[in-house]
Write a protein that holds these residues in place. Sequence first.
Motif, PDB file in Angstrom:
ATOM      1  N   TYR A  73       0.857  -1.183   0.000  1.00  0.00           N
ATOM      2  CA  TYR A  73       0.000   0.000   0.000  1.00  0.00           C
ATOM      3  C   TYR A  73       0.890   1.229   0.000  1.00  0.00           C
ATOM      4  O   TYR A  73       1.997   1.216   0.557  1.00  0.00           O
ATOM      5  N   VAL A  74       0.408   2.294  -0.641  1.00  0.00           N
ATOM      6  CA  VAL A  74       1.182   3.535  -0.681  1.00  0.00           C
ATOM      7  C   VAL A  74       1.374   4.053   0.748  1.00  0.00           C
ATOM      8  O   VAL A  74       0.408   4.249   1.483  1.00  0.00           O
ATOM      9  N   ARG A  75       2.629   4.264   1.120  1.00  0.00           N
ATOM     10  CA  ARG A  75       2.931   4.617   2.502  1.00  0.00           C
ATOM     11  C   ARG A  75       2.244   5.914   2.922  1.00  0.00           C
ATOM     12  O   ARG A  75       1.657   5.996   4.008  1.00  0.00           O
ATOM     13  N   ASP A  76       2.292   6.934   2.083  1.00  0.00           N
ATOM     14  CA  ASP A  76       1.730   8.235   2.461  1.00  0.00           C
ATOM     15  C   ASP A  76       0.206   8.223   2.494  1.00  0.00           C
ATOM     16  O   ASP A  76      -0.402   9.116   3.087  1.00  0.00           O
ATOM     17  N   ALA A  77      -0.426   7.224   1.866  1.00  0.00           N
ATOM     18  CA  ALA A  77      -1.889   7.162   1.835  1.00  0.00           C
ATOM     19  C   ALA A  77      -2.443   6.081   2.750  1.00  0.00           C
ATOM     20  O   ALA A  77      -3.638   5.786   2.698  1.00  0.00           O
ATOM     21  N   LEU A  78      -1.610   5.514   3.595  1.00  0.00           N
ATOM     22  CA  LEU A  78      -2.052   4.433   4.469  1.00  0.00           C
ATOM     23  C   LEU A  78      -3.073   4.961   5.479  1.00  0.00           C
ATOM     24  O   LEU A  78      -2.803   5.919   6.204  1.00  0.00           O
ATOM     25  N   PRO A  79      -4.282   4.363   5.558  1.00  0.00           N
ATOM     26  CA  PRO A  79      -5.295   4.859   6.499  1.00  0.00           C
ATOM     27  C   PRO A  79      -4.843   4.714   7.949  1.00  0.00           C
ATOM     28  O   PRO A  79      -4.115   3.780   8.303  1.00  0.00           O
ATOM     29  N   ALA A  80      -5.272   5.650   8.774  1.00  0.00           N
ATOM     30  CA  ALA A  80      -4.960   5.573  10.199  1.00  0.00           C
ATOM     31  C   ALA A  80      -5.628   4.345  10.799  1.00  0.00           C
ATOM     32  O   ALA A  80      -6.756   4.009  10.463  1.00  0.00           O
ATOM     33  N   GLY A  81      -4.925   3.690  11.701  1.00  0.00           N
ATOM     34  CA  GLY A  81      -5.471   2.509  12.347  1.00  0.00           C
ATOM     35  C   GLY A  81      -5.193   1.221  11.610  1.00  0.00           C
ATOM     36  O   GLY A  81      -5.723   0.168  11.995  1.00  0.00           O
ATOM     37  N   SER A  82      -4.398   1.258  10.541  1.00  0.00           N
ATOM     38  CA  SER A  82      -4.038   0.038   9.814  1.00  0.00           C
ATOM     39  C   SER A  82      -3.022  -0.772  10.605  1.00  0.00           C
ATOM     40  O   SER A  82      -2.327  -0.242  11.481  1.00  0.00           O
ATOM     41  N   PHE A  83      -2.930  -2.047  10.278  1.00  0.00           N
ATOM     42  CA  PHE A  83      -2.025  -2.957  10.982  1.00  0.00           C
ATOM     43  C   PHE A  83      -0.887  -3.339  10.041  1.00  0.00           C
ATOM     44  O   PHE A  83      -1.095  -3.994   9.024  1.00  0.00           O
ATOM     45  N   VAL A  84       0.329  -2.931  10.411  1.00  0.00           N
ATOM     46  CA  VAL A  84       1.493  -3.199   9.575  1.00  0.00           C
ATOM     47  C   VAL A  84       2.130  -4.530   9.937  1.00  0.00           C
ATOM     48  O   VAL A  84       2.579  -5.278   9.061  1.00  0.00           O
ATOM     49  N   THR A  85       2.174  -4.858  11.199  1.00  0.00           N
ATOM     50  CA  THR A  85       2.815  -6.100  11.638  1.00  0.00           C
ATOM     51  C   THR A  85       1.769  -7.061  12.199  1.00  0.00           C
ATOM     52  O   THR A  85       0.683  -6.662  12.623  1.00  0.00           O
ATOM     53  N   GLU A  86       2.116  -8.327  12.213  1.00  0.00           N
ATOM     54  CA  GLU A  86       1.224  -9.345  12.776  1.00  0.00           C
ATOM     55  C   GLU A  86       1.048  -9.155  14.271  1.00  0.00           C
ATOM     56  O   GLU A  86      -0.011  -9.444  14.832  1.00  0.00           O
ATOM     57  N   GLU A  87       2.098  -8.652  14.939  1.00  0.00           N
ATOM     58  CA  GLU A  87       2.009  -8.420  16.386  1.00  0.00           C
ATOM     59  C   GLU A  87       0.993  -7.329  16.699  1.00  0.00           C
ATOM     60  O   GLU A  87       0.335  -7.361  17.745  1.00  0.00           O
ATOM     61  N   GLU A  88       0.847  -6.334  15.822  1.00  0.00           N
ATOM     62  CA  GLU A  88      -0.157  -5.294  16.033  1.00  0.00           C
ATOM     63  C   GLU A  88      -1.573  -5.850  15.849  1.00  0.00           C
ATOM     64  O   GLU A  88      -2.485  -5.502  16.604  1.00  0.00           O
ATOM     65  N   LEU A  89      -1.744  -6.726  14.868  1.00  0.00           N
ATOM     66  CA  LEU A  89      -3.065  -7.271  14.576  1.00  0.00           C
ATOM     67  C   LEU A  89      -3.482  -8.320  15.605  1.00  0.00           C
ATOM     68  O   LEU A  89      -4.649  -8.364  16.020  1.00  0.00           O
ATOM     69  N   PHE A  90      -2.541  -9.143  16.014  1.00  0.00           N
ATOM     70  CA  PHE A  90      -2.827 -10.199  16.998  1.00  0.00           C
ATOM     71  C   PHE A  90      -1.842 -10.079  18.163  1.00  0.00           C
ATOM     72  O   PHE A  90      -0.914 -10.879  18.288  1.00  0.00           O
ATOM     73  N   PRO A  91      -2.023  -9.055  19.010  1.00  0.00           N
ATOM     74  CA  PRO A  91      -1.053  -8.831  20.085  1.00  0.00           C
ATOM     75  C   PRO A  91      -1.032  -9.951  21.120  1.00  0.00           C
ATOM     76  O   PRO A  91      -0.033 -10.128  21.814  1.00  0.00           O
ATOM     77  N   GLN A  92      -2.116 -10.713  21.233  1.00  0.00           N
ATOM     78  CA  GLN A  92      -2.172 -11.825  22.191  1.00  0.00           C
ATOM     79  C   GLN A  92      -1.889 -13.173  21.517  1.00  0.00           C
ATOM     80  O   GLN A  92      -2.121 -14.219  22.111  1.00  0.00           O
ATOM     81  N   GLY A  93      -1.417 -13.120  20.293  1.00  0.00           N
ATOM     82  CA  GLY A  93      -1.123 -14.338  19.548  1.00  0.00           C
ATOM     83  C   GLY A  93      -2.181 -14.616  18.500  1.00  0.00           C
ATOM     84  O   GLY A  93      -3.331 -14.158  18.613  1.00  0.00           O
ATOM     85  N   VAL A  94      -1.823 -15.379  17.467  1.00  0.00           N
ATOM     86  CA  VAL A  94      -2.733 -15.654  16.364  1.00  0.00           C
ATOM     87  C   VAL A  94      -3.892 -16.544  16.794  1.00  0.00           C
ATOM     88  O   VAL A  94      -4.895 -16.668  16.065  1.00  0.00           O
ATOM     89  N   ASP A  95      -3.794 -17.160  17.951  1.00  0.00           N
ATOM     90  CA  ASP A  95      -4.893 -18.006  18.441  1.00  0.00           C
ATOM     91  C   ASP A  95      -5.999 -17.201  19.111  1.00  0.00           C
ATOM     92  O   ASP A  95      -7.033 -17.776  19.478  1.00  0.00           O
ATOM     93  N   VAL A  96      -5.797 -15.898  19.296  1.00  0.00           N
ATOM     94  CA  VAL A  96      -6.817 -15.034  19.902  1.00  0.00           C
ATOM     95  C   VAL A  96      -7.338 -14.097  18.809  1.00  0.00           C
ATOM     96  O   VAL A  96      -6.722 -13.066  18.518  1.00  0.00           O
ATOM     97  N   PRO A  97      -8.449 -14.450  18.157  1.00  0.00           N
ATOM     98  CA  PRO A  97      -8.939 -13.654  17.023  1.00  0.00           C
ATOM     99  C   PRO A  97      -9.634 -12.375  17.466  1.00  0.00           C
ATOM    100  O   PRO A  97      -9.905 -12.157  18.643  1.00  0.00           O
ATOM    101  N   ARG A  98      -9.914 -11.550  16.492  1.00  0.00           N
ATOM    102  CA  ARG A  98     -10.746 -10.362  16.695  1.00  0.00           C
ATOM    103  C   ARG A  98     -12.116 -10.606  16.070  1.00  0.00           C
ATOM    104  O   ARG A  98     -12.284 -11.505  15.235  1.00  0.00           O
ATOM    105  N   VAL A  99     -13.100  -9.763  16.446  1.00  0.00           N
ATOM    106  CA  VAL A  99     -14.445  -9.845  15.877  1.00  0.00           C
ATOM    107  C   VAL A  99     -14.616  -8.705  14.873  1.00  0.00           C
ATOM    108  O   VAL A  99     -14.259  -7.558  15.155  1.00  0.00           O
ATOM    109  N   VAL A 100     -15.161  -9.013  13.708  1.00  0.00           N
ATOM    110  CA  VAL A 100     -15.426  -8.000  12.687  1.00  0.00           C
ATOM    111  C   VAL A 100     -16.648  -7.185  13.116  1.00  0.00           C
ATOM    112  O   VAL A 100     -17.719  -7.739  13.358  1.00  0.00           O
TER     113      VAL A 100
END
Length: 276
Positions: A73-100
């Motif tokens: 994704y274009v760096r300068d146009a990246l929306p606020a609140g996006s997840f760049v790393t897996e640790e940001e998206l799943f801070p408690q591990g990939v076994d703890v999902p989020r709800v859409v």
Amino acid sequence: MRAVFGLVLLVGMGLAGFAVYMVNQYMEAQTAQLDRAREVAATAPATIEVHAVSRPLTYGELLTKDDVRIIRYVRDALPAGSFVTEEELFPQGVDVPRVVTLPMLENEVIMANKVSEPGASRGLTALVEPGYRAFPVQGRIASGFGDLRPDDRIDVYWTGRLRDGREVTNLIKSGLQIIAIIGEPGGRTPQNVIVQVTPEEVALLTQAQNSGQLTLALVGTGDVTATGNVTVDNSALTGEQDVVAEPAPVVQERQRCFVIQRSGMTRTEVEIECSE
């Protein structure tokens, strides 16, 4: 023989010269292409790897590692609140999902406002923002209008009778956000929706549902027009004017005047003509 040899020599030299010419042309073309590629690369916007969904997701679904892919994704146009790393998206591990909490399309960048915190409940509590309440609203929609969906915004109209007997329709709330739908869609009316409202709006909608009938109108995408007070009664449809009764004439009573006459211990009122 010498003539033939000379002719062969001349032809060979011509072919060699032509070969050298073609090689030079090819090298110049390759060099020009490399220069253009370097120019494009130098002016192209910088990109960054970011997490996106690999399939369409709707509200209430679990976001797992299998539903995520990496895109650039274009760096300068990246929306606020996006997840760049897996640790940001799943801070408690990939076994703890989020709800859409808001629907997402395939390859759409995952943003914090469209998913719950890791490990959150899949119920409505995951869809309601802090300071708001989830409230069910049952209202009519036009037949054939289609199905309302989560993230749509609606205007709510109340129809009821006033103390003077007039039936009116008022716009009571505008731009309410739908966070869930009750029951299966199918174009039936009335339709039940869950909206996100403040505690004061909960009281207003409760009173409205108990005292009249509600109608839901879909607000267009991106419509931020401020809607003022809207009130319509039967006279707006028929053109009839309210009949105002003429006040009854005031009848003034004739002024009466009296004097007191005494006869011993007896007092008697005697009517006399009033002086002006």
